[in-house]
Motif scaffolding. Sequence first.
Motif, PDB file in Angstrom:
ATOM      1  N   GLN A 317       0.824  -1.203   0.000  1.00  0.00           N
ATOM      2  CA  GLN A 317       0.000   0.000   0.000  1.00  0.00           C
ATOM      3  C   GLN A 317       0.861   1.257   0.000  1.00  0.00           C
ATOM      4  O   GLN A 317       0.586   2.212  -0.740  1.00  0.00           O
ATOM      5  N   SER A 318       1.920   1.262   0.789  1.00  0.00           N
ATOM      6  CA  SER A 318       2.761   2.460   0.855  1.00  0.00           C
ATOM      7  C   SER A 318       3.463   2.700  -0.479  1.00  0.00           C
ATOM      8  O   SER A 318       3.626   3.849  -0.910  1.00  0.00           O
ATOM      9  N   THR A 319       3.859   1.638  -1.159  1.00  0.00           N
ATOM     10  CA  THR A 319       4.502   1.793  -2.469  1.00  0.00           C
ATOM     11  C   THR A 319       3.514   2.293  -3.502  1.00  0.00           C
ATOM     12  O   THR A 319       3.830   3.181  -4.307  1.00  0.00           O
ATOM     13  N   LEU A 320       2.314   1.739  -3.503  1.00  0.00           N
ATOM     14  CA  LEU A 320       1.286   2.200  -4.437  1.00  0.00           C
ATOM     15  C   LEU A 320       0.995   3.679  -4.222  1.00  0.00           C
ATOM     16  O   LEU A 320       0.904   4.459  -5.187  1.00  0.00           O
ATOM     17  N   ASP A 321       0.858   4.084  -2.971  1.00  0.00           N
ATOM     18  CA  ASP A 321       0.590   5.493  -2.669  1.00  0.00           C
ATOM     19  C   ASP A 321       1.709   6.381  -3.209  1.00  0.00           C
ATOM     20  O   ASP A 321       1.447   7.454  -3.763  1.00  0.00           O
ATOM     21  N   TRP A 322       2.953   5.934  -3.052  1.00  0.00           N
ATOM     22  CA  TRP A 322       4.092   6.726  -3.529  1.00  0.00           C
ATOM     23  C   TRP A 322       4.089   6.827  -5.048  1.00  0.00           C
ATOM     24  O   TRP A 322       4.332   7.896  -5.620  1.00  0.00           O
ATOM     25  N   LEU A 323       3.824   5.734  -5.718  1.00  0.00           N
ATOM     26  CA  LEU A 323       3.799   5.717  -7.184  1.00  0.00           C
ATOM     27  C   LEU A 323       2.726   6.647  -7.747  1.00  0.00           C
ATOM     28  O   LEU A 323       2.961   7.402  -8.692  1.00  0.00           O
ATOM     29  N   VAL A 324       1.552   6.594  -7.141  1.00  0.00           N
ATOM     30  CA  VAL A 324       0.448   7.425  -7.630  1.00  0.00           C
ATOM     31  C   VAL A 324       0.711   8.893  -7.319  1.00  0.00           C
ATOM     32  O   VAL A 324       0.510   9.774  -8.167  1.00  0.00           O
ATOM     33  N   LYS A 325       1.177   9.163  -6.102  1.00  0.00           N
ATOM     34  CA  LYS A 325       1.476  10.542  -5.713  1.00  0.00           C
ATOM     35  C   LYS A 325       2.487  11.188  -6.651  1.00  0.00           C
ATOM     36  O   LYS A 325       2.343  12.360  -7.035  1.00  0.00           O
ATOM     37  N   ASN A 326       3.498  10.422  -7.053  1.00  0.00           N
ATOM     38  CA  ASN A 326       4.552  10.957  -7.912  1.00  0.00           C
ATOM     39  C   ASN A 326       4.263  10.760  -9.398  1.00  0.00           C
ATOM     40  O   ASN A 326       5.126  11.034 -10.231  1.00  0.00           O
ATOM     41  N   LYS A 327       3.082  10.256  -9.704  1.00  0.00           N
ATOM     42  CA  LYS A 327       2.611  10.096 -11.090  1.00  0.00           C
ATOM     43  C   LYS A 327       3.625   9.345 -11.942  1.00  0.00           C
ATOM     44  O   LYS A 327       3.970   9.749 -13.055  1.00  0.00           O
ATOM     45  N   ILE A 328       4.095   8.225 -11.370  1.00  0.00           N
ATOM     46  CA  ILE A 328       4.993   7.350 -12.119  1.00  0.00           C
ATOM     47  C   ILE A 328       4.194   6.703 -13.249  1.00  0.00           C
ATOM     48  O   ILE A 328       3.165   6.081 -13.016  1.00  0.00           O
ATOM     49  N   GLU A 329       4.689   6.854 -14.467  1.00  0.00           N
ATOM     50  CA  GLU A 329       3.882   6.479 -15.627  1.00  0.00           C
ATOM     51  C   GLU A 329       3.676   4.973 -15.774  1.00  0.00           C
ATOM     52  O   GLU A 329       2.584   4.514 -16.112  1.00  0.00           O
ATOM     53  N   THR A 330       4.728   4.192 -15.561  1.00  0.00           N
ATOM     54  CA  THR A 330       4.593   2.737 -15.669  1.00  0.00           C
ATOM     55  C   THR A 330       5.405   2.074 -14.565  1.00  0.00           C
ATOM     56  O   THR A 330       6.337   2.663 -14.010  1.00  0.00           O
ATOM     57  N   MET A 331       5.043   0.821 -14.265  1.00  0.00           N
ATOM     58  CA  MET A 331       5.677   0.113 -13.152  1.00  0.00           C
ATOM     59  C   MET A 331       5.861  -1.343 -13.534  1.00  0.00           C
ATOM     60  O   MET A 331       4.976  -1.967 -14.120  1.00  0.00           O
ATOM     61  N   THR A 332       7.029  -1.882 -13.188  1.00  0.00           N
ATOM     62  CA  THR A 332       7.301  -3.308 -13.348  1.00  0.00           C
ATOM     63  C   THR A 332       7.648  -3.858 -11.975  1.00  0.00           C
ATOM     64  O   THR A 332       8.628  -3.415 -11.362  1.00  0.00           O
ATOM     65  N   ALA A 333       6.831  -4.772 -11.461  1.00  0.00           N
ATOM     66  CA  ALA A 333       7.028  -5.311 -10.116  1.00  0.00           C
ATOM     67  C   ALA A 333       7.623  -6.716 -10.184  1.00  0.00           C
ATOM     68  O   ALA A 333       7.375  -7.471 -11.131  1.00  0.00           O
ATOM     69  N   HIS A 334       8.395  -7.049  -9.163  1.00  0.00           N
ATOM     70  CA  HIS A 334       9.031  -8.363  -9.083  1.00  0.00           C
ATOM     71  C   HIS A 334       8.957  -8.871  -7.647  1.00  0.00           C
ATOM     72  O   HIS A 334       9.114  -8.097  -6.703  1.00  0.00           O
ATOM     73  N   ILE A 335       8.757 -10.163  -7.502  1.00  0.00           N
ATOM     74  CA  ILE A 335       8.991 -10.804  -6.212  1.00  0.00           C
ATOM     75  C   ILE A 335      10.490 -11.083  -6.113  1.00  0.00           C
ATOM     76  O   ILE A 335      11.104 -11.565  -7.071  1.00  0.00           O
ATOM     77  N   LEU A 336      11.092 -10.732  -5.003  1.00  0.00           N
ATOM     78  CA  LEU A 336      12.521 -10.971  -4.815  1.00  0.00           C
ATOM     79  C   LEU A 336      12.847 -12.429  -5.159  1.00  0.00           C
ATOM     80  O   LEU A 336      12.191 -13.353  -4.670  1.00  0.00           O
ATOM     81  N   THR A 337      13.827 -12.617  -6.021  1.00  0.00           N
ATOM     82  CA  THR A 337      14.183 -13.963  -6.469  1.00  0.00           C
ATOM     83  C   THR A 337      15.683 -14.173  -6.321  1.00  0.00           C
ATOM     84  O   THR A 337      16.472 -13.510  -7.005  1.00  0.00           O
ATOM     85  N   PRO A 338      16.100 -15.072  -5.430  1.00  0.00           N
ATOM     86  CA  PRO A 338      17.529 -15.358  -5.252  1.00  0.00           C
ATOM     87  C   PRO A 338      18.025 -16.315  -6.341  1.00  0.00           C
ATOM     88  O   PRO A 338      17.873 -17.523  -6.238  1.00  0.00           O
ATOM     89  N   TYR A 339      18.622 -15.765  -7.387  1.00  0.00           N
ATOM     90  CA  TYR A 339      19.101 -16.598  -8.483  1.00  0.00           C
ATOM     91  C   TYR A 339      20.305 -17.425  -8.029  1.00  0.00           C
ATOM     92  O   TYR A 339      21.236 -16.883  -7.421  1.00  0.00           O
ATOM     93  N   PRO A 340      20.310 -18.727  -8.316  1.00  0.00           N
ATOM     94  CA  PRO A 340      21.466 -19.553  -7.938  1.00  0.00           C
ATOM     95  C   PRO A 340      22.762 -18.989  -8.499  1.00  0.00           C
ATOM     96  O   PRO A 340      22.865 -18.656  -9.676  1.00  0.00           O
ATOM     97  N   GLY A 341      23.757 -18.869  -7.639  1.00  0.00           N
ATOM     98  CA  GLY A 341      25.044 -18.315  -8.023  1.00  0.00           C
ATOM     99  C   GLY A 341      25.275 -16.900  -7.524  1.00  0.00           C
ATOM    100  O   GLY A 341      26.417 -16.441  -7.452  1.00  0.00           O
ATOM    101  N   THR A 342      24.193 -16.204  -7.165  1.00  0.00           N
ATOM    102  CA  THR A 342      24.336 -14.831  -6.686  1.00  0.00           C
ATOM    103  C   THR A 342      24.639 -14.809  -5.188  1.00  0.00           C
ATOM    104  O   THR A 342      24.453 -15.796  -4.477  1.00  0.00           O
ATOM    105  N   LYS A 343      25.076 -13.653  -4.719  1.00  0.00           N
ATOM    106  CA  LYS A 343      25.341 -13.492  -3.291  1.00  0.00           C
ATOM    107  C   LYS A 343      24.070 -13.695  -2.467  1.00  0.00           C
ATOM    108  O   LYS A 343      24.110 -14.261  -1.382  1.00  0.00           O
ATOM    109  N   LEU A 344      22.945 -13.225  -2.992  1.00  0.00           N
ATOM    110  CA  LEU A 344      21.687 -13.377  -2.268  1.00  0.00           C
ATOM    111  C   LEU A 344      21.328 -14.847  -2.102  1.00  0.00           C
ATOM    112  O   LEU A 344      20.913 -15.278  -1.016  1.00  0.00           O
TER     113      LEU A 344
END
Length: 448
Positions: A317-344
């Motif tokens: 909700q807080s992210t959506l509010d920020w995006l709308v308030k700042n009139k961000i034209e488009t958004m691409t969302a991701h679920i955090l994904t720990p790719y094998p081989g990365t530090k994460l």
Amino acid sequence: MKIKLIQPRMSLRPVDSEFKRLMAPPLALLTLAALTPLGDEVIIEDENVADINYDDLPDLVGISVNIDTSQRAYTIGENYRKRGVPVVVGGIHVSANPDEALNYVDSVCIGEAESLWQQIVEDARKGQLKTKYYSEQPTDLEKIPIMNWNRIPVKNYLYNNVVITSRGCPFQCDFCYNSCEYVHNVYRNRPIEDVIQEINMLGTKHIMFIDDNFIGNIQWTREFVRRIKPLKLKWNAAVSINIGEYLDLLDEMKESGCQSLFIGFESINEQSISSVHKMQNKRTNYENVVREIHKRGIMINASLVFGLDHDDKSVFQSTLDWLVKNKIETMTAHILTPYPGTKLYKRMEQEGRIIDFNLKHYNTAHVVFAPLNMTKQELYDGYLWMYQEFYSFRNILRRMPERRDQQIPYLLFNLLYRKFGKALSFIGKRGFMNRFGKLARRLAYGVS
């Protein structure tokens, strides 16, 4: 020798349409085709366009592999190996996890393939294909040939106006493949003359620069945008958030035709950003950067990641509010994904938090780890809710740009690509994708 290069079928996320699969041709395969010695026959097959033709018998098969296409790539590879055809794979996932790939194929190209491809072809010709080929040095981009687009049916793709100007990224965020040990993370640019030549060959005034970071070398970018001003282009690119430190460059980018910028904001939670060492992002600067970009008539596509260790379910909700308030034209969302081989991935594996090992699910639309401050279901539901709410008719209207010249491209993306993309792309898949792309360019920017 007959060589077949294959792009496996991409998996789609719940919010994606066929536009995602058919956005652009497989540039890596086009590059390898251009590097193949004269006299050898090269066939490129993209499974996103049509089924793989197994009736032939090539002398060598090369497959480009991402993590979510890896299982499909291995199946294709095994199919050819059973028929006695040697198979080599490359790409970011198998470069980070070569021993996994060698369970299914003959050879793995680790790292950038340009300096290795001709050796791979010659070894295959002699029947002496090595198990592993490793790129010892970063590729010299001055030696990369310009691709021949006639090798593929461009009518099947939404865009054939994509251009790469660089390799690498100056940063090493924990969740990115640039944090892998195999990566030569040296940021390099192509010669400006080569890029301009490629732009002119494409025959369009709308260009999409698809670098990881278009401003990784500020001086190169500054010179490049000055050089392309006479071309009267309309263009889009991906940049890091530190673009806000170079307002004079932003001015020149706009003057040279910049229309929109893809930016990895990742999170509006400062602690979440720090947890993955994305040090270039300063939450306190976000609004100012957005304001400066908008002031220049440039639109923003915000990339966001949900499920970082300091996120709880209120983050949506807080992210959506920020995006709308700042009139961000488009958004691409991701679920955090720990790719094998990365530090994460290594950290989460040590913590026992990896809960799903099905690589098909590693496409940023599944929860493959145990979140700390919300449940797995809350994270998944929040991800879907973000798309539903951000691209609701109500919020599309609330975010509408005030500038009239931005409203058509804004509505084309928000409505035709996102809101009704599944229906429209189903029609486009019948051979109309490139026509859709050309029509969108004319409507959005008045260029062909």
